[in-house]
Design a protein around this motif. Structure first.
Motif, PDB file in Angstrom:
ATOM      1  N   GLY A 123      -2.737  11.251  -4.478  1.00 43.58           N
ATOM      2  CA  GLY A 123      -3.114   9.867  -4.767  1.00 43.58           C
ATOM      3  C   GLY A 123      -1.880   8.998  -4.846  1.00 43.58           C
ATOM      4  O   GLY A 123      -0.761   9.505  -4.997  1.00 43.58           O
ATOM      5  N   CYS A 158      -3.242   1.818  -4.581  1.00 40.44           N
ATOM      6  CA  CYS A 158      -3.099   3.272  -4.571  1.00 40.44           C
ATOM      7  C   CYS A 158      -4.258   3.872  -3.776  1.00 40.44           C
ATOM      8  O   CYS A 158      -5.423   3.603  -4.096  1.00 40.44           O
ATOM      9  CB  CYS A 158      -3.171   3.828  -5.986  1.00 40.44           C
ATOM     10  N   GLY A 159      -3.950   4.703  -2.803  1.00 39.68           N
ATOM     11  CA  GLY A 159      -4.999   5.386  -2.059  1.00 39.68           C
ATOM     12  C   GLY A 159      -5.406   6.667  -2.755  1.00 39.68           C
ATOM     13  O   GLY A 159      -4.761   7.119  -3.709  1.00 39.68           O
ATOM     14  N   TYR A 200       0.863  -1.193   0.000  1.00 36.30           N
ATOM     15  CA  TYR A 200       0.000   0.000   0.000  1.00 36.30           C
ATOM     16  C   TYR A 200       0.893   1.235   0.000  1.00 36.30           C
ATOM     17  O   TYR A 200       1.736   1.397   0.889  1.00 36.30           O
ATOM     18  CB  TYR A 200      -0.908  -0.015   1.237  1.00 36.30           C
ATOM     19  N   SER A 256       6.258   4.433   1.550  1.00 37.33           N
ATOM     20  CA  SER A 256       6.152   5.854   1.225  1.00 37.33           C
ATOM     21  C   SER A 256       7.263   6.214   0.242  1.00 37.33           C
ATOM     22  O   SER A 256       8.355   5.661   0.317  1.00 37.33           O
ATOM     23  CB  SER A 256       6.321   6.675   2.509  1.00 37.33           C
ATOM     24  N   VAL A 302       3.111  14.876   0.994  1.00 38.09           N
ATOM     25  CA  VAL A 302       1.819  14.241   0.733  1.00 38.09           C
ATOM     26  C   VAL A 302       1.344  14.555  -0.684  1.00 38.09           C
ATOM     27  O   VAL A 302       1.258  15.716  -1.080  1.00 38.09           O
ATOM     28  CB  VAL A 302       0.762  14.708   1.761  1.00 38.09           C
ATOM     29  N   LEU A 303       1.071  13.513  -1.448  1.00 33.49           N
ATOM     30  CA  LEU A 303       0.496  13.644  -2.789  1.00 33.49           C
ATOM     31  C   LEU A 303      -1.008  13.464  -2.660  1.00 33.49           C
ATOM     32  O   LEU A 303      -1.502  13.103  -1.590  1.00 33.49           O
ATOM     33  CB  LEU A 303       1.071  12.564  -3.707  1.00 33.49           C
ATOM     34  N   GLY A 344       8.377   9.315   0.090  1.00 30.41           N
ATOM     35  CA  GLY A 344       9.049  10.495   0.621  1.00 30.41           C
ATOM     36  C   GLY A 344       8.191  11.239   1.616  1.00 30.41           C
ATOM     37  O   GLY A 344       6.985  10.999   1.710  1.00 30.41           O
TER      38      GLY A 344
HETATM   39  N1  SAH Z   1      -4.459  11.617   4.937  1.00 28.55           N
HETATM   40  C1  SAH Z   1      -3.275  10.930   4.527  1.00 28.55           C
HETATM   41  C2  SAH Z   1      -2.856  11.355   3.156  1.00 28.55           C
HETATM   42  C3  SAH Z   1      -3.695  10.804   2.072  1.00 28.55           C
HETATM   43  S1  SAH Z   1      -3.055  11.249   0.518  1.00 28.55           S
HETATM   44  C4  SAH Z   1      -2.164  11.246   5.506  1.00 28.55           C
HETATM   45  O1  SAH Z   1      -2.148  12.330   6.079  1.00 28.55           O
HETATM   46  O2  SAH Z   1      -1.265  10.402   5.624  1.00 28.55           O
HETATM   47  C5  SAH Z   1      -3.980  10.172  -0.517  1.00 28.55           C
HETATM   48  C6  SAH Z   1      -3.220   8.972  -1.039  1.00 28.55           C
HETATM   49  O3  SAH Z   1      -2.082   9.394  -1.751  1.00 28.55           O
HETATM   50  C7  SAH Z   1      -2.686   8.031   0.031  1.00 28.55           C
HETATM   51  O4  SAH Z   1      -3.653   7.088   0.410  1.00 28.55           O
HETATM   52  C8  SAH Z   1      -1.523   7.376  -0.686  1.00 28.55           C
HETATM   53  O5  SAH Z   1      -1.925   6.235  -1.429  1.00 28.55           O
HETATM   54  C9  SAH Z   1      -1.046   8.445  -1.656  1.00 28.55           C
HETATM   55  N2  SAH Z   1       0.184   9.125  -1.196  1.00 28.55           N
HETATM   56  C10 SAH Z   1       0.274  10.425  -0.815  1.00 28.55           C
HETATM   57  N3  SAH Z   1       1.535  10.737  -0.468  1.00 28.55           N
HETATM   58  C11 SAH Z   1       2.275   9.627  -0.627  1.00 28.55           C
HETATM   59  C12 SAH Z   1       3.640   9.329  -0.411  1.00 28.55           C
HETATM   60  N4  SAH Z   1       4.507  10.238   0.053  1.00 28.55           N
HETATM   61  N5  SAH Z   1       4.065   8.076  -0.680  1.00 28.55           N
HETATM   62  C13 SAH Z   1       3.204   7.138  -1.138  1.00 28.55           C
HETATM   63  N6  SAH Z   1       1.883   7.361  -1.355  1.00 28.55           N
HETATM   64  C14 SAH Z   1       1.419   8.597  -1.110  1.00 28.55           C
END
Ligand code: SAH
Length: 238
Positions: free
Chosen positions: A141, A113-114, A87, A133, A138-139, A135
């Motif tokens: 998706g 993928c979330g 995940y 992760s 926050v993306l 990095g």
């Molecule tokens: N509320 C969550 C962020 C969700 S972002 C938190 O604060 O942790 C929505 C989706 O984007 C996540 O479910 C994940 O699948 C993806 N995503 C966002 N940033 C990511 C990262 N740095 N690495 C991997 N997946 C990421």
């Protein structure tokens, strides 16, 4: 054939970068395969919902566990039970080159993928997802993150990169960043008329000296940009 199965609410994002250059060529040559599984195909009855509001309140939506479970079950059949189930999430373990090496040596990977606020935690725990992760940011998706992961794995497959040596010498092998690279012209004259020469040693034909120069440069670059990696390699040696 190495198999990537991607579970996503936005299958149209694929193949994306994975359809181009050496990775895309390897895909066409069936060195690896890419399947997408659309979460919406497993949504809940009437409106095909895949998400709902978070218990405990707060903004956004969370992807339902039953939807994710059905999607995962739909791909497990034709894969071995040991296939890593991953995940993509900012709360996961930071992806490193060594993880790519490990995943590329398996038969393939299943990547979830979330979107929105993420996925209901129960299904992540219950199905034993590894959380990765790409990095500390926050993306919106997991699709771009999944493409990062898959691209990093595919280029390590033995049939993909012609020069297996180039994989051994690049950044992060032995916890060092790569030395600087140069190509033609030997003397590059920039737009202001300034000349930039390639380091003499690289055109000397002295293989041993070139090797030493590259090693020193690697150490220098790593010290400047990633001193944490040098600490790591010391720990490995001790
Ligand atoms: N509320 C969550 C962020 C969700 S972002 C938190 O604060 O942790 C929505 C989706 O984007 C996540 O479910 C994940 O699948 C993806 N995503 C966002 N940033 C990511 C990262 N740095 N690495 C991997 N997946 C990421």
């Amino acid at each position: 054939m190495w198999k990537a199965k991607i579970i996503t609410a936005y299958p149209d994002i694929f193949p994306g970068v994975l359809g181009h250059s050496i990775i895309g060529k390897a895909l066409k040559e069936n060195i690896w395969s890419l399947d997408t599984i659309n979460l919406h195909d497993f949504g809940c009855k009437e409106r095909n919902n895949i998400d709902d509001s978070p218990f405990g309140g707060g903004p956004g939506m969370v992807i339902r566990p039953d939807v994710v479970e059905k999607a995962v079950m739909s791909v497990l059949d034709d894969l071995e039970t040991k296939t890593p189930l991953i995940y993509m999430t900012p709360s996961g373990k930071s992806l490193e080159q060594q993880d790519l090496v490990n995943f590329s040596q398996k038969k393939g990977i299943i990547v979830l993928c979330g979107r929105f606020e993420g996925i209901d935690s129960r299904v992540i725990d219950n199905l034993g997802f590894e959380q990765i992760s790409i990095g500390d940011y926050v993306l919106s998706g997991g699709e771009v993150a999944a493409q990062v992961l898959v691209e990093g794995c595919v280029r390590l497959l033995p049939e993909v990169l012609g020069h297996s040596k180039s994989v051994l010498e690049e950044s992060f092998s032995e916890n060092l960043l790569e030395y600087p690279q140069y190509t033609r012209p030997k003397v590059w004259v920039d737009q202001h008329g300034n000349e930039h020469h390639v380091p003499d040693i690289l055109i000397s034909g002295h293989h041993e000296k070139i090797k030493q120069w590259r090693k020193n440069k690697s150490a220098e670059v790593t010290k400047k940009y990633r001193p944490d990696l040098l600490q790591k390699s010391k720990k490995v040696r001790n």
